[in-house]
Scaffold this motif. Structure first.
Motif, PDB file in Angstrom:
ATOM      1  N   VAL A 172      45.363 -22.558  58.870  1.00 35.69           N
ATOM      2  CA  VAL A 172      46.047 -21.328  59.737  1.00 35.69           C
ATOM      3  C   VAL A 172      47.106 -21.099  58.448  1.00 35.69           C
ATOM      4  O   VAL A 172      47.716 -19.951  58.269  1.00 35.69           O
ATOM      5  N   GLN A 173      47.786 -22.412  58.044  1.00 37.78           N
ATOM      6  CA  GLN A 173      48.940 -22.037  57.206  1.00 37.78           C
ATOM      7  C   GLN A 173      48.440 -21.539  55.771  1.00 37.78           C
ATOM      8  O   GLN A 173      49.185 -21.334  54.798  1.00 37.78           O
ATOM      9  N   GLU A 174      47.363 -21.707  55.386  1.00 38.40           N
ATOM     10  CA  GLU A 174      46.813 -21.328  54.065  1.00 38.40           C
ATOM     11  C   GLU A 174      46.027 -20.102  54.088  1.00 38.40           C
ATOM     12  O   GLU A 174      44.806 -20.266  53.663  1.00 38.40           O
ATOM     13  N   PRO A 175      46.369 -18.949  54.432  1.00 42.58           N
ATOM     14  CA  PRO A 175      45.612 -18.047  54.453  1.00 42.58           C
ATOM     15  C   PRO A 175      45.208 -17.286  53.284  1.00 42.58           C
ATOM     16  O   PRO A 175      43.969 -16.651  53.063  1.00 42.58           O
ATOM     17  N   GLU A 176      45.772 -17.618  51.932  1.00 40.29           N
ATOM     18  CA  GLU A 176      45.131 -17.389  50.810  1.00 40.29           C
ATOM     19  C   GLU A 176      44.298 -18.106  49.981  1.00 40.29           C
ATOM     20  O   GLU A 176      43.738 -17.929  49.190  1.00 40.29           O
ATOM     21  N   ALA A 177      43.696 -19.282  50.906  1.00 41.00           N
ATOM     22  CA  ALA A 177      42.900 -20.135  50.408  1.00 41.00           C
ATOM     23  C   ALA A 177      41.605 -19.458  50.446  1.00 41.00           C
ATOM     24  O   ALA A 177      41.194 -18.790  51.373  1.00 41.00           O
ATOM     25  N   ASP A 178      40.568 -19.981  49.643  1.00 41.69           N
ATOM     26  CA  ASP A 178      39.275 -19.528  49.558  1.00 41.69           C
ATOM     27  C   ASP A 178      38.442 -19.746  50.843  1.00 41.69           C
ATOM     28  O   ASP A 178      38.723 -20.683  51.627  1.00 41.69           O
ATOM     29  N   GLU A 179      37.387 -19.218  51.181  1.00 38.47           N
ATOM     30  CA  GLU A 179      36.483 -19.182  52.320  1.00 38.47           C
ATOM     31  C   GLU A 179      35.995 -20.707  52.360  1.00 38.47           C
ATOM     32  O   GLU A 179      35.847 -21.270  53.425  1.00 38.47           O
ATOM     33  N   ALA A 180      35.619 -21.057  51.312  1.00 36.41           N
ATOM     34  CA  ALA A 180      34.913 -22.513  51.196  1.00 36.41           C
ATOM     35  C   ALA A 180      36.026 -23.553  51.740  1.00 36.41           C
ATOM     36  O   ALA A 180      35.768 -24.537  52.433  1.00 36.41           O
ATOM     37  N   THR A 181      37.173 -23.455  51.285  1.00 37.29           N
ATOM     38  CA  THR A 181      38.267 -24.413  51.440  1.00 37.29           C
ATOM     39  C   THR A 181      38.608 -24.336  53.155  1.00 37.29           C
ATOM     40  O   THR A 181      38.574 -25.394  53.717  1.00 37.29           O
ATOM     41  N   LEU A 182      38.715 -23.044  53.577  1.00 32.66           N
ATOM     42  CA  LEU A 182      38.897 -22.932  55.080  1.00 32.66           C
ATOM     43  C   LEU A 182      37.820 -23.151  55.833  1.00 32.66           C
ATOM     44  O   LEU A 182      38.113 -24.033  57.171  1.00 32.66           O
ATOM     45  N   ARG A 183      36.661 -23.031  55.529  1.00 29.42           N
ATOM     46  CA  ARG A 183      35.245 -23.677  56.187  1.00 29.42           C
ATOM     47  C   ARG A 183      35.464 -25.237  56.174  1.00 29.42           C
ATOM     48  O   ARG A 183      35.306 -25.864  57.065  1.00 29.42           O
ATOM     49  N   GLU A 184      35.588 -25.992  55.178  1.00 29.44           N
ATOM     50  CA  GLU A 184      35.744 -27.354  54.947  1.00 29.44           C
ATOM     51  C   GLU A 184      36.945 -27.827  55.986  1.00 29.44           C
ATOM     52  O   GLU A 184      36.504 -28.771  56.652  1.00 29.44           O
ATOM     53  N   LEU A 185      37.879 -27.122  55.948  1.00 28.63           N
ATOM     54  CA  LEU A 185      39.038 -27.578  56.802  1.00 28.63           C
ATOM     55  C   LEU A 185      38.579 -27.656  58.485  1.00 28.63           C
ATOM     56  O   LEU A 185      38.865 -28.512  59.198  1.00 28.63           O
ATOM     57  N   LYS A 186      38.181 -26.463  58.691  1.00 29.77           N
ATOM     58  CA  LYS A 186      37.409 -26.182  60.218  1.00 29.77           C
ATOM     59  C   LYS A 186      36.468 -27.267  60.496  1.00 29.77           C
ATOM     60  O   LYS A 186      36.372 -27.732  61.358  1.00 29.77           O
ATOM     61  N   GLU A 187      35.537 -27.502  59.501  1.00 29.12           N
ATOM     62  CA  GLU A 187      34.513 -28.658  59.857  1.00 29.12           C
ATOM     63  C   GLU A 187      35.072 -30.027  59.827  1.00 29.12           C
ATOM     64  O   GLU A 187      34.520 -30.763  60.459  1.00 29.12           O
ATOM     65  N   LEU A 188      36.094 -30.458  58.943  1.00 33.89           N
ATOM     66  CA  LEU A 188      36.569 -31.498  59.256  1.00 33.89           C
ATOM     67  C   LEU A 188      37.211 -31.738  60.612  1.00 33.89           C
ATOM     68  O   LEU A 188      37.238 -32.887  61.181  1.00 33.89           O
ATOM     69  N   ALA A 189      37.910 -30.693  61.021  1.00 32.57           N
ATOM     70  CA  ALA A 189      38.600 -30.753  62.355  1.00 32.57           C
ATOM     71  C   ALA A 189      37.497 -31.026  63.353  1.00 32.57           C
ATOM     72  O   ALA A 189      37.589 -31.794  64.391  1.00 32.57           O
ATOM     73  N   GLU A 190      36.388 -30.296  63.324  1.00 36.54           N
ATOM     74  CA  GLU A 190      35.261 -30.519  64.355  1.00 36.54           C
ATOM     75  C   GLU A 190      34.629 -31.851  64.371  1.00 36.54           C
ATOM     76  O   GLU A 190      34.274 -32.309  65.178  1.00 36.54           O
ATOM     77  N   THR A 191      34.600 -32.340  63.044  1.00 35.47           N
ATOM     78  CA  THR A 191      33.851 -33.807  62.892  1.00 35.47           C
ATOM     79  C   THR A 191      34.955 -34.718  63.635  1.00 35.47           C
ATOM     80  O   THR A 191      34.511 -35.789  64.120  1.00 35.47           O
ATOM     81  N   CYS A 192      36.155 -34.577  63.418  1.00 35.26           N
ATOM     82  CA  CYS A 192      37.480 -35.422  63.871  1.00 35.26           C
ATOM     83  C   CYS A 192      37.083 -35.404  65.514  1.00 35.26           C
ATOM     84  O   CYS A 192      37.157 -36.646  66.200  1.00 35.26           O
TER      85      CYS A 192
END
Length: 53
Positions: A19-39
């Motif tokens: 959420v804090q990195e809105p300028e990040a590319d889609e791949a980075t945002l997707r990876e962060l969300k996937e890491l959260a789901e994995t946790c």
């Protein structure tokens, strides 16, 4: 249950970072969300195998 709490805190941090990195590319945002789901998934599995009590 410290491990479960740790995993859930990490999931929250990954989501917050996305959420804090809105300028990040889609791949980075997707990876962060996937890491959260994995946790969250690992925390749930841990709880299922190691019930409190």
């Amino acid at each position: 249950m410290q491990y479960v709490n740790y995993l859930r805190e990490q999931a929250t941090q990954f989501r917050d970072r996305a959420v804090q990195e809105p300028e990040a590319d889609e791949a980075t945002l997707r990876e962060l969300k996937e890491l959260a789901e994995t946790c969250e998934e690992v925390a749930a599995e841990w709880e299922a195998k190691h019930p409190a009590g």
